[in-house]
Design a protein around this motif. Structure first.
Motif, PDB file in Angstrom:
ATOM      1  N   ILE A 194     157.702 -63.252  28.235  1.00 45.38           N
ATOM      2  CA  ILE A 194     157.498 -62.205  29.240  1.00 45.38           C
ATOM      3  C   ILE A 194     156.284 -61.359  28.893  1.00 45.38           C
ATOM      4  CG2 ILE A 194     158.459 -60.058  30.170  1.00 45.38           C
ATOM      5  CD1 ILE A 194     161.173 -61.345  30.190  1.00 45.38           C
ATOM      6  N   PHE A 195     156.162 -60.982  27.632  1.00 39.23           N
ATOM      7  CA  PHE A 195     155.073 -60.089  27.254  1.00 39.23           C
ATOM      8  C   PHE A 195     153.872 -60.833  26.678  1.00 39.23           C
ATOM      9  CE2 PHE A 195     158.700 -57.258  27.482  1.00 39.23           C
ATOM     10  CZ  PHE A 195     158.155 -56.167  28.115  1.00 39.23           C
ATOM     11  N   THR A 305     141.225 -45.828  32.047  1.00 40.99           N
ATOM     12  CA  THR A 305     141.878 -46.744  31.127  1.00 40.99           C
ATOM     13  C   THR A 305     140.997 -47.013  29.923  1.00 40.99           C
ATOM     14  OG1 THR A 305     142.307 -47.893  33.185  1.00 40.99           O
ATOM     15  CG2 THR A 305     143.331 -48.778  31.213  1.00 40.99           C
ATOM     16  N   TRP A 336     136.340 -51.055  27.099  1.00 39.45           N
ATOM     17  CA  TRP A 336     137.540 -51.213  27.922  1.00 39.45           C
ATOM     18  C   TRP A 336     138.686 -51.701  27.043  1.00 39.45           C
ATOM     19  CZ3 TRP A 336     141.354 -54.577  29.134  1.00 39.45           C
ATOM     20  CH2 TRP A 336     142.212 -54.172  30.166  1.00 39.45           C
ATOM     21  N   ASP A 346     145.924 -40.043  29.549  1.00 39.73           N
ATOM     22  CA  ASP A 346     147.150 -39.343  29.904  1.00 39.73           C
ATOM     23  C   ASP A 346     147.841 -40.073  31.040  1.00 39.73           C
ATOM     24  OD1 ASP A 346     146.830 -37.373  28.075  1.00 39.73           O
ATOM     25  OD2 ASP A 346     145.681 -36.085  29.410  1.00 39.73           O
ATOM     26  N   HIS A 347     148.814 -40.874  30.728  1.00 41.36           N
ATOM     27  CA  HIS A 347     149.562 -41.568  31.767  1.00 41.36           C
ATOM     28  C   HIS A 347     150.931 -41.893  31.191  1.00 41.36           C
ATOM     29  CE1 HIS A 347     150.639 -44.122  35.052  1.00 41.36           C
ATOM     30  NE2 HIS A 347     149.460 -43.993  35.619  1.00 41.36           N
ATOM     31  N   PRO A 349     153.973 -42.847  32.455  1.00 34.84           N
ATOM     32  CA  PRO A 349     154.688 -44.113  32.741  1.00 34.84           C
ATOM     33  C   PRO A 349     154.083 -45.289  31.961  1.00 34.84           C
ATOM     34  CG  PRO A 349     154.282 -42.910  34.769  1.00 34.84           C
ATOM     35  CD  PRO A 349     153.541 -42.185  33.699  1.00 34.84           C
ATOM     36  N   ILE A 350     152.755 -45.359  31.909  1.00 28.61           N
ATOM     37  CA  ILE A 350     152.137 -46.474  31.180  1.00 28.61           C
ATOM     38  C   ILE A 350     152.416 -46.345  29.677  1.00 28.61           C
ATOM     39  CG2 ILE A 350     149.924 -47.499  30.504  1.00 28.61           C
ATOM     40  CD1 ILE A 350     148.931 -47.158  33.289  1.00 28.61           C
ATOM     41  N   LEU A 353     155.774 -47.669  29.017  1.00 24.12           N
ATOM     42  CA  LEU A 353     155.797 -49.133  29.144  1.00 24.12           C
ATOM     43  C   LEU A 353     155.142 -49.790  27.928  1.00 24.12           C
ATOM     44  CD1 LEU A 353     155.073 -49.498  32.962  1.00 24.12           C
ATOM     45  CD2 LEU A 353     157.112 -50.294  31.757  1.00 24.12           C
TER      46      LEU A 353
ATOM     47  N   MET B   1     147.126 -39.130  35.873  1.00 22.45           N
ATOM     48  CA  MET B   1     148.356 -39.809  36.231  1.00 22.45           C
ATOM     49  C   MET B   1     148.602 -39.675  37.726  1.00 22.45           C
ATOM     50  SD  MET B   1     151.904 -39.350  34.258  1.00 22.45           S
ATOM     51  CE  MET B   1     152.583 -38.042  35.210  1.00 22.45           C
ATOM     52  N   GLY B   2     149.026 -40.754  38.327  1.00 19.36           N
ATOM     53  CA  GLY B   2     149.153 -40.748  39.786  1.00 19.36           C
ATOM     54  C   GLY B   2     150.501 -40.273  40.274  1.00 19.36           C
ATOM     55  N   LEU B   4     154.164 -40.143  40.959  1.00 21.93           N
ATOM     56  CA  LEU B   4     155.328 -40.781  40.327  1.00 21.93           C
ATOM     57  C   LEU B   4     156.174 -41.528  41.346  1.00 21.93           C
ATOM     58  CD1 LEU B   4     156.626 -38.254  37.665  1.00 21.93           C
ATOM     59  CD2 LEU B   4     155.684 -40.537  37.311  1.00 21.93           C
ATOM     60  N   LEU B   7     154.624 -44.843  42.110  1.00 20.56           N
ATOM     61  CA  LEU B   7     154.775 -45.723  40.943  1.00 20.56           C
ATOM     62  C   LEU B   7     156.219 -46.209  40.846  1.00 20.56           C
ATOM     63  CD1 LEU B   7     152.567 -43.974  38.228  1.00 20.56           C
ATOM     64  CD2 LEU B   7     151.991 -45.872  39.727  1.00 20.56           C
ATOM     65  N   ASP B  64     147.562 -44.341  42.383  1.00 17.11           N
ATOM     66  CA  ASP B  64     146.849 -44.143  41.125  1.00 17.11           C
ATOM     67  C   ASP B  64     145.427 -44.681  41.192  1.00 17.11           C
ATOM     68  OD1 ASP B  64     146.664 -43.363  38.469  1.00 17.11           O
ATOM     69  OD2 ASP B  64     148.665 -44.129  38.025  1.00 17.11           O
ATOM     70  N   ARG B  65     144.635 -44.371  40.162  1.00 24.38           N
ATOM     71  CA  ARG B  65     143.290 -44.929  40.073  1.00 24.38           C
ATOM     72  C   ARG B  65     143.401 -46.436  39.838  1.00 24.38           C
ATOM     73  NH1 ARG B  65     139.139 -42.419  39.242  1.00 24.38           N
ATOM     74  NH2 ARG B  65     138.371 -44.082  37.901  1.00 24.38           N
ATOM     75  N   GLY B  67     142.165 -48.677  37.856  1.00 19.90           N
ATOM     76  CA  GLY B  67     142.347 -49.163  36.475  1.00 19.90           C
ATOM     77  C   GLY B  67     143.775 -48.980  36.016  1.00 19.90           C
ATOM     78  N   PHE B  68     144.297 -47.775  36.206  1.00 19.97           N
ATOM     79  CA  PHE B  68     145.681 -47.503  35.820  1.00 19.97           C
ATOM     80  C   PHE B  68     146.636 -48.311  36.682  1.00 19.97           C
ATOM     81  CE2 PHE B  68     144.334 -43.048  34.349  1.00 19.97           C
ATOM     82  CZ  PHE B  68     144.265 -43.461  33.036  1.00 19.97           C
ATOM     83  N   LEU B  71     146.972 -51.944  35.513  1.00 26.76           N
ATOM     84  CA  LEU B  71     147.650 -51.984  34.213  1.00 26.76           C
ATOM     85  C   LEU B  71     149.137 -51.661  34.387  1.00 26.76           C
ATOM     86  CD1 LEU B  71     147.351 -52.328  31.183  1.00 26.76           C
ATOM     87  CD2 LEU B  71     146.673 -49.941  31.013  1.00 26.76           C
ATOM     88  N   TYR B  72     149.403 -50.623  35.193  1.00 25.40           N
ATOM     89  CA  TYR B  72     150.784 -50.224  35.429  1.00 25.40           C
ATOM     90  C   TYR B  72     151.557 -51.342  36.122  1.00 25.40           C
ATOM     91  CZ  TYR B  72     154.850 -47.966  37.382  1.00 25.40           C
ATOM     92  OH  TYR B  72     156.137 -47.680  37.723  1.00 25.40           O
ATOM     93  N   LEU B  75     152.368 -54.141  33.666  1.00 26.81           N
ATOM     94  CA  LEU B  75     153.399 -53.727  32.716  1.00 26.81           C
ATOM     95  C   LEU B  75     154.745 -53.539  33.416  1.00 26.81           C
ATOM     96  CD1 LEU B  75     151.330 -51.247  30.535  1.00 26.81           C
ATOM     97  CD2 LEU B  75     152.394 -53.348  29.749  1.00 26.81           C
ATOM     98  N   ALA B  76     154.694 -53.063  34.678  1.00 25.49           N
ATOM     99  CA  ALA B  76     155.949 -52.870  35.414  1.00 25.49           C
ATOM    100  C   ALA B  76     156.612 -54.223  35.677  1.00 25.49           C
ATOM    101  CB  ALA B  76     155.689 -52.143  36.725  1.00 25.49           C
ATOM    102  N   PHE B  78     156.283 -56.947  33.739  1.00 24.43           N
ATOM    103  CA  PHE B  78     156.851 -57.405  32.458  1.00 24.43           C
ATOM    104  C   PHE B  78     158.157 -56.656  32.168  1.00 24.43           C
ATOM    105  CE2 PHE B  78     152.205 -58.008  30.887  1.00 24.43           C
ATOM    106  CZ  PHE B  78     152.071 -59.111  31.706  1.00 24.43           C
TER     107      PHE B  78
END
Lengths: 545, 114
Positions: A194-195, A305, A336, A346-347, A349-350, A353, B1-2, B4, B7, B64-65, B67-68, B71-72, B75-76, B78
């Motif tokens: 998965i990852f 990012t 990058w 600053d994020h 949720p990410i 994760l 951060m965008g 919520l 997301l 969100d932007r 890039g984020f 990525l989000y 990851l979401a 996974f």
């Protein structure tokens, strides 16, 4: 793909299992400390309660901070200065200053009042866990070991895909209630597949961060043979392309205020990228000299990012822009990867994760280890020493590592501020506690054999709960108080500790009931065999899997 | 951060997508819905699953932007896949409750499609 070459898959299996075993301990250390480093600044604030300050309404400028430092040291003449500006996760100024008389100053200052936050008495996550992640606190040897381990991790990921036959059929398969060897392998496959993209990219980006350092190793040999070598010079020039320096003039000059330079730099970047841009550090060389240079940098933007190498050098005496660096496209690819790996943006949720992904990597490595040990135990029951060695290393590098981290947190809350012993300062004592406890977990594992798993899980649960309780006792910031004060980093660390305690306690309970079953089975067999203890012991070893 | 909320919507879509993809496999359908049961949306299950995963990118992009957002989104997905694995292993009843409204009626629908 592998069937075309006979023996390819067995060869990959051999490589996968042996490389995994040899590197298991190292990989687990790197992965675990790396996972914790996702929340390094939060752990810092948990371990350094003096930094649990609220962001002030009005932030004082970097110039006011410098003035403050100079009033602390009226006799000193500044020569160079490094200021980390406050940000959301690190809400204070950090100043490193060098004086003409070779003295130096290091302090963390309140962003609203400029007052010192007190001595730094713990290395915490940024000073201990994070460097452990990329250099194992072993200097160049550590960097190289981590590089090799990272490379082997990528080999393990690739060979893992090759030997895992039913990658799509088993994608969602975790048979938790089957025999533990089966469920261990399922968990290994699930977390691995998965990852997989995340794990692979994390390894690759880890390389990208140190690419320049790795290249410097062969280059240093070239330089030894030919000190004037032009290629080496060019390489370093390219690698340090954002770097600017000039000689001191030797004539004193009035320094201009830095705040307008920071504002100017932020405007330039905002125009360049079209988003809000905040400087994160200021470097001043030749302070108070006619050739003073003020470098304003933005390395880790909070709203992108990728990392950056944005850097603008100002003339400290005239305020003129000396250089305005913008990274080349190739450099941007590298930054990058750097930003992706270091998660300094600053994020939330990410960030969470990332924690899940990191922990899944720990589970991947841990279950790989367990599966290997279990298979070996079957094959090599005749070589108890080998089996025991592997078991010991597995216990020490899985539960032992977590246990040592728990001890590190607990001892941080127990030691008095001015603690020192045997000439070692408080921060050093914490680090030694980590390593001694870790070492003890190996000894414990060697003595207690299969029982070590359960006992160490219990110890983890106790330590994690104690850490939360001690945080409450020593700082008053229990969960509700921390929520009331908006101290979300503390809430997060406390809740994570409590979840760890819960998981460890559940695991200990499950291990206990399993061991009981094994013991009962062994007693039954023993009674049947009447007087053949070796036979019974063999059954215990087999069933304990 | 965008945003919520957006997301969160993205994560739910990813979770739904992963659930359908898992429930397209015989052994998981058997665990969650019982022996002999069919995938909740019949033959359309895998395609809908993949579609939901792709759709999950939209709210995260809106919230969100870029890039984020990307990525989000990854990851979401996974994270959702891992969640589905754990639900099948430990709480298959929860998944059943979530997909039962789809199963009972759409079973006929899927037949009519055939």
């Amino acid at each position: 793909m592998s069937e075309s070459k006979p023996g390819f898959r067995p060869a990959m299996t051999w490589l996968h299992s042996w490389a995994g075993l040899v590197l298991g301990l190292l990989l687990m250390t790197i992965w675990w400390t790396g996972t914790l480093s996702v929340f390094d600044k939060e752990i810092d604030r948990w371990m350094q309660p003096e930094t649990r300050i609220a962001a002030p309404e009005q932030r004082i400028s970097a110039d006011a901070i410098v003035e403050r430092v100079l009033t602390e040291r009226p006799d000193g003449t500044l020569s160079s200065l490094l200021i980390y500006l406050p940000e959301e996760r690190v809400p204070f100024y950090e100043v490193h200053a060098e004086f003409e008389n070779a003295e130096s100053y290091r302090g963390r200052l309140h962003p609203g009042t400029g007052e010192e936050l007190g001595d730094e008495v713990s290395l915490a996550a940024s000073g201990f866990l994070y460097p452990m992640h990329y250099r194992l606190h072993s200097g160049a040897v550590g960097y190289i070991a981590v590089a090799l381990a990272t490379f082997m991790m990528m080999v393990l990921l690739v060979t893992g895909v090759v030997i895992h036959r039913k990658i799509f059929t088993d994608f969602f398969t975790f048979r938790a209630n089957r025999k533990s060897r089966r469920s261990t392998l399922d968990l290994h496959n699930v977390t691995g597949t998965i990852f997989l993209p995340f794990h692979f990219l994390i390894c690759l980006s880890g390389f990208a961060i140190f690419a320049g350092w790795y290249a410097s190793i062969p280059l240093s040999f070239v330089q030894l043979a030919d000190p004037e070598n032009r290629a080496v010079e060019l390489f370093y020039a390219a690698d340090n392309d954002a770097y600017y320096s000039r000689e001191a003039a030797g004539e004193p000059a009035e320094m201009l205020a830095m705040a307008p330079m920071v504002a100017q730099a932020e405007t330039i970047w905002r125009d360049r990228y079209g988003v809000e841009a905040k400087a994160d550090r200021i470097d001043v060389t030749h302070y108070g000299d006619a050739n003073a240079v003020v470098e304003v940098r933005r390395h880790f933007p909070s709203n992108r990012t990728e990392a950056h190498r944005d850097s603008i050098n100002f003339d400290g005496a005239t305020g003129a822009v000396l250089t305005n660096f913008e990274a080349s496209p190739l450099r941007k690819t590298r930054t990058w990867l750097e930003g992706f790996h270091q998660v300094r943006f600053d994020h939330w949720p990410i960030r969470w994760l990332y924690l899940v992904a990191g922990l899944s990597g720990c589970v991947l490595i841990g279950t790989g280890f367990l599966f290997w040990a279990a298979s070996r135990r079957r094959k090599e029951a005749a070589q108890p020493f080998k089996v025991r060695l592997v078991d010991t290393i597995a216990v020490g590098s899985i539960t032992g590592l977590v246990l040592a981290t728990g001890a590190f947190l607990v001892v941080n809350r127990v030691l008095p501020l001015d603690a020192a012993a045997l000439g070692i300062e408080r921060a050093g004592l914490e680090v030694r506690c980590f390593f001694y406890v870790w070492l003890l977990t190996f000894v414990h594992a060697a003595i207690r054999k299969q029982r070590a798993w359960m006992e160490q899980c219990r110890a983890i649960a106790v330590l994690a709960v104690s850490a939360v309780a001690l945080n409450w006792l020593t700082t008053g910031d229990h969960l509700l108080a921390a929520i009331g004060k908006d101290l979300w980093p503390i809430v997060g660390v406390d809740l994570s500790l409590l979840s760890t305690a819960l998981i460890a306690a559940l695991a200990a309970g499950r291990l206990r009931s399993k061991m009981r079953q094994v013991e009962e089975a062994a007693v039954a067999t023993h009674r049947r065999d009447m007087g053949s203890p070796s036979g019974a012991a063999g059954t215990v070893a087999n069933r304990a899997e | 951060m965008g945003s919520l909320l957006l997301l969160g919507v993205s994560a739910l879509l990813a979770l739904a997508g992963c659930t359908l993809l898992a429930l397209n496999q015989k052994q998981h359908v058997a665990t969650v819905l019982g022996r002999g049961a069919q995938p909740p949306l019949g033959k359309a299950t895998p395609a809908t699953g993949w579609l939901l995963l792709a759709l999950a990118l939209i709210p995260s992009m809106l919230g969100d932007r870029p890039g984020f957002a990307v990525l989000y989104w990854l990851l979401a997905i996974f994270g959702s896949a891992l969640t589905v694995v754990m639900l099948i292993a430990f709480k298959p009843g929860w998944l059943k409750n979530a997909v039962v409204p789809l199963v009972s009626k759409p079973e006929m629908k899927s037949r009519s499609v055939e």
